[in-house]
Design a protein around this motif. Structure first.
Motif, short mmCIF file in Angstrom:
data_model
loop_
_atom_site.label_atom_id
_atom_site.label_comp_id
_atom_site.label_asym_id
_atom_site.label_seq_id
_atom_site.Cartn_x
_atom_site.Cartn_y
_atom_site.Cartn_z
N ASP A 10 0.79 -1.35 0.13
CA ASP A 10 0.11 0.26 0.07
C ASP A 10 0.77 1.20 -0.18
O ASP A 10 0.31 2.51 0.21
CB ASP A 10 -0.92 0.04 1.17
CG ASP A 10 -1.85 -1.22 1.12
OD1 ASP A 10 -2.48 -1.40 0.16
OD2 ASP A 10 -2.05 -1.65 2.09
N ASN A 11 2.03 1.13 -0.28
CA ASN A 11 2.93 2.30 -0.45
C ASN A 11 3.40 2.41 -1.89
O ASN A 11 3.96 1.39 -2.38
CB ASN A 11 4.19 2.20 0.26
CG ASN A 11 4.23 2.40 1.99
OD1 ASN A 11 4.50 3.40 2.47
ND2 ASN A 11 3.08 1.49 2.34
N TYR A 12 3.48 3.48 -2.55
CA TYR A 12 3.69 3.94 -3.81
C TYR A 12 4.33 5.14 -3.94
O TYR A 12 4.37 6.29 -3.11
CB TYR A 12 2.51 4.02 -4.91
CG TYR A 12 1.43 2.96 -4.46
CD1 TYR A 12 1.66 1.50 -5.29
CD2 TYR A 12 0.51 2.88 -3.64
CE1 TYR A 12 1.03 0.65 -5.01
CE2 TYR A 12 -0.29 1.83 -3.35
CZ TYR A 12 -0.25 0.76 -4.13
OH TYR A 12 -1.14 -0.27 -3.88
N VAL A 13 5.38 5.23 -5.18
CA VAL A 13 5.93 6.61 -5.46
C VAL A 13 5.65 6.61 -6.91
O VAL A 13 5.60 5.80 -7.80
CB VAL A 13 7.53 6.17 -5.28
CG1 VAL A 13 8.28 7.33 -5.74
CG2 VAL A 13 7.84 5.83 -3.92
N LEU A 25 2.68 8.06 -2.07
CA LEU A 25 1.08 7.62 -1.89
C LEU A 25 1.03 6.69 -0.76
O LEU A 25 1.54 5.44 -1.10
CB LEU A 25 0.44 7.29 -3.16
CG LEU A 25 -1.07 6.86 -2.99
CD1 LEU A 25 -1.95 8.13 -2.49
CD2 LEU A 25 -1.67 6.66 -4.39
N ILE A 26 0.10 6.72 0.30
CA ILE A 26 0.08 5.45 1.03
C ILE A 26 -1.38 5.35 1.30
O ILE A 26 -2.01 6.26 1.65
CB ILE A 26 0.73 6.06 2.73
CG1 ILE A 26 2.07 6.38 2.50
CG2 ILE A 26 0.52 4.79 3.58
CD1 ILE A 26 2.61 7.40 3.19
N VAL A 27 -1.99 4.16 1.06
CA VAL A 27 -3.28 4.08 1.10
C VAL A 27 -3.57 3.14 2.08
O VAL A 27 -3.41 1.74 2.42
CB VAL A 27 -3.81 3.33 -0.43
CG1 VAL A 27 -5.24 2.91 -0.60
CG2 VAL A 27 -3.15 4.07 -1.57
N ALA A 32 -6.30 8.21 2.34
CA ALA A 32 -5.00 7.94 1.59
C ALA A 32 -4.17 9.18 1.82
O ALA A 32 -4.55 10.24 2.07
CB ALA A 32 -5.12 7.53 0.29
N MET A 33 -2.78 9.02 2.03
CA MET A 33 -1.63 10.10 2.15
C MET A 33 -1.08 10.38 0.84
O MET A 33 -0.27 9.46 0.38
CB MET A 33 -1.11 10.00 3.54
CG MET A 33 -0.12 11.03 3.74
SD MET A 33 0.79 10.77 5.28
CE MET A 33 -0.40 11.20 6.40
N VAL A 34 -0.87 11.66 0.58
CA VAL A 34 -0.03 11.97 -0.72
C VAL A 34 1.06 12.79 -0.07
O VAL A 34 0.99 13.71 0.70
CB VAL A 34 -0.97 12.96 -1.54
CG1 VAL A 34 0.00 13.38 -2.71
CG2 VAL A 34 -2.19 12.17 -1.99
#
Ligand SMILES: [Zn+2]
Length: 271
Positions: A10-13, A25-27, A32-34
Motif C-alpha cells: 500500500d505504499n507507492y511512489v 502515496l500511502i493507501v 490515503a496520504m499524498v
C-alpha cells in the motif's frame, strides 16, 4: 504518462517529469496520504489524476518542506476535497511568510503559478502541524509516523515513516548534488546519520528526487558532507577574505559549493 512504483504494501511512489519529483502515496482503508504535490496546478493535476487511478478515498497531504516543487500543487488537492495538510511548523511558517516569493522559480513550467493568475494557483498553507514530537496519522489499517530530525536541507524537513517505507524529502537526493540554499550543512550531516540509524526499521528509503536509496548511499552522503564541512572550514580559517577558494576542493558542483560555503558561514554555531 508517469507510472507508480510499488514500495511496500500500500505504499507507492510516482515520479513526475521535470525535477523527477517523487510523490509518495500511502493507501489505508479509510484515507490515503499524498506526500508532496508538485510545483503548480499542472504538475499537481498530473499527480492527482495518477492518485485517482489508485484510490478514490479522501486524501490527506504532507509537504516534506517549504520548497515550491513540494507544495505549489496543494491547491489542486484542496479542490479535490483535501482539508488536512501536514508539515513541520517551520515549513508552514515559511510558506505562510515567504511562499509567494518562490513563484518566480516556476517560470514556464507553470505559467499560471508564476503569475498567480488561473485556477488552483493560491498557496495552501499547511494547517496540521508537527513540532519536535512525532505525530501518528491513522489512515485506517495503516498508521503513518510524521517526524522531525532537526535542521538539514531546510529548517523544517518532515519525514514520513510507514511500516515499510521512509519518505525523506530532499534530506536525501539521488542523481543530483544536494541543494544547500536554505540548508544547515553541519546539522544536515547529523540528520543523515540519524536516518541511517533507522535503517532496520524500513525496507525502502525514498528521496525527494531520484531513485530509491540504500543505507550505504545515505552514509556516503553524510560522510561526504562532514568532510566538506571540514574542508570548507579550513579554507575559511586560512583565507577568511575569500572563502570561495574552497570551491574547487569541495565534492559538489561549483554552484552548490558556493551555496555550501555561504550557508556554512551563515549558520556556524558561535564557538
Ligand atoms: Zn528542496
Amino acid at each position: 504518462m508517469s507510472e507508480w512504483l510499488d514500495v511496500g504494501a500500500d505504499n507507492y511512489v510516482l515520479v513526475t517529469e521535470g525535477s523527477l519529483l517523487n510523490t509518495g502515496l500511502i493507501v489505508g482503508s479509510e484515507r490515503a496520504m499524498v506526500v508532496d504535490t508538485g510545483c503548480g496546478p499542472r504538475q499537481g493535476r498530473e499527480i492527482l489524476d495518477a492518485v485517482r487511478e489508485k484510490t478514490s478515498l479522501p486524501l490527506v497531504v504532507v509537504n516534506t518542506h517549504a520548497h515550491y516543487d513540494h507544495f505549489f500543487g496543494n491547491a489542486v488537492f484542496a479542490s479535490d476535497g483535501a482539508t488536512e495538510f501536514w508539515a513541520h511548523e517551520n515549513c508552514a511558517q515559511e510558506i505562510d511568510d515567504h511562499g509567494d516569493l518562490q513563484r518566480r522559480f516556476v517560470g514556464t513550467l507553470e505559467p499560471e503559478m508564476s503569475t498567480g493568475e488561473g485556477e488552483n494557483v493560491e498557496l495552501v498553507v499547511p494547517n496540521a502541524i508537527v513540532k519536535d514530537q512525532p505525530v501518528l496519522v491513522d489512515l485506517g489499517g495503516i498508521t503513518v509516523t510524521l517526524f522531525y530530525l532537526g535542521r538539514g536541507h531546510t529548517d523544517g524537513d518532515l519525514l514520513v515513516g510507514t511500516p515499510t517505507t521512509l519518505f525523506v524529502g530532499d534530506l536525501v537526493e539521488q542523481g543530483a548534488h544536494p541543494s544547500f540554499e536554505d540548508s544547515y550543512p553541519e546539522e544536515w550531516a547529523d540528520s543523515l546519520r540519524h536516518i541511517s540509524a533507522l535503517r532496520h526499521r524500513y525496507e525502502f528509503l525514498i528521496p525527494g528526487h531520484g531513485q530509491p536509496c540504500s543505507d550505504q548511499f545515505v552514509k556516503t552522503m553524510a560522510n561526504t558532507m562532514t568532510t566538506a564541512v571540514r574542508q570548507a572550514q579550513q579554507s575559511i580559517r586560512e583565507t577568511p577574505t575569500d572563502a570561495t577558494k574552497a570551491i574547487p576542493v569541495l565534492p559538489y558542483g561549483p554552484e552548490q559549493s558556493r551555496w555550501f560555503i555561504k550557508r556554512l558561514q551563515e549558520t556556524r554555531p558561535l564557538h
